[in-house]
Design a protein around this motif. Sequence first.
Motif, mmCIF file in Angstrom:
data_model
loop_
_atom_site.group_PDB
_atom_site.id
_atom_site.type_symbol
_atom_site.label_atom_id
_atom_site.label_comp_id
_atom_site.label_asym_id
_atom_site.label_seq_id
_atom_site.Cartn_x
_atom_site.Cartn_y
_atom_site.Cartn_z
ATOM 1 N N ARG A 153 0.840 -1.202 0.000
ATOM 2 C CA ARG A 153 0.000 0.000 0.000
ATOM 3 C C ARG A 153 0.871 1.246 0.000
ATOM 4 O O ARG A 153 2.071 1.186 0.289
ATOM 5 N N ARG A 154 0.233 2.357 -0.307
ATOM 6 C CA ARG A 154 0.920 3.638 -0.272
ATOM 7 C C ARG A 154 1.202 4.012 1.182
ATOM 8 O O ARG A 154 0.359 3.821 2.057
ATOM 9 N N ALA A 155 2.400 4.526 1.430
ATOM 10 C CA ALA A 155 2.775 4.953 2.782
ATOM 11 C C ALA A 155 2.061 6.246 3.145
ATOM 12 O O ALA A 155 1.853 7.114 2.297
ATOM 13 N N GLY A 160 9.308 -4.159 2.484
ATOM 14 C CA GLY A 160 9.669 -3.574 1.200
ATOM 15 C C GLY A 160 9.283 -2.117 1.109
ATOM 16 O O GLY A 160 8.340 -1.664 1.757
ATOM 17 N N LEU A 161 10.046 -1.397 0.291
ATOM 18 C CA LEU A 161 9.857 0.050 0.124
ATOM 19 C C LEU A 161 10.177 0.451 -1.306
ATOM 20 O O LEU A 161 11.175 -0.013 -1.879
ATOM 21 N N GLU A 189 7.950 -6.528 -7.479
ATOM 22 C CA GLU A 189 7.009 -6.457 -8.599
ATOM 23 C C GLU A 189 5.657 -5.908 -8.143
ATOM 24 O O GLU A 189 5.053 -5.074 -8.823
ATOM 25 N N GLN A 190 5.180 -6.359 -6.992
ATOM 26 C CA GLN A 190 3.896 -5.868 -6.475
ATOM 27 C C GLN A 190 3.964 -4.382 -6.143
ATOM 28 O O GLN A 190 3.032 -3.627 -6.441
ATOM 29 N N ALA A 212 3.119 1.490 -7.858
ATOM 30 C CA ALA A 212 3.762 2.741 -8.302
ATOM 31 C C ALA A 212 3.298 3.095 -9.709
ATOM 32 O O ALA A 212 3.016 4.263 -10.005
ATOM 33 N N GLU A 213 3.214 2.094 -10.579
ATOM 34 C CA GLU A 213 2.739 2.347 -11.948
ATOM 35 C C GLU A 213 1.294 2.829 -11.946
ATOM 36 O O GLU A 213 0.932 3.751 -12.687
#
Length: 162
Positions: free
Chosen positions: A7-9, A69-70, A104-105, A110-111
Amino acid sequence: MSAITVRRADYANASDAAAVVMLLDAYASDPAGGGEPLSDFAKAHLVSSLAARPTAFSILAFDGEQPVGLVNCIEGFSTFACKPLVNVHDVAVLASHRGQRIGEQMLALAEQIARERGACKLTLEVLSGNTGACRLYERIGFENYQLDPAMGHAQFMQKWLE
């Protein structure tokens, strides 16, 4: 292992802020990130500095409650396309969780955000020796930047100002 969530931070959320700093510090400390931990200054000011830039956003991945992950992104501008672009500035997955397609996720989200912003492309830089990352980026559609094959592909360069 728990299900991976991405998810977006939220820079205003203390646990998200701590995750951003912890994960970027782990990446900086890794040979692929330069092998040096973040400075105390960077640790203290990173999240507030990102939050002060409306063009910046971060993606976090979690294994249950554990941040693993970041991805940090910063919007730029393509003069040729006359549209925004999104530079993927950092991609970090803890060593314990690599090979699970977490990068990848995060890059898929981000895309999605880049498309919502009307961006014409995603950009990133990667060290040529980081073969795992290179394989990931190529698998999901990234390629070396070039305008005319006869001119070769672009090189990423830097000049430190301090």
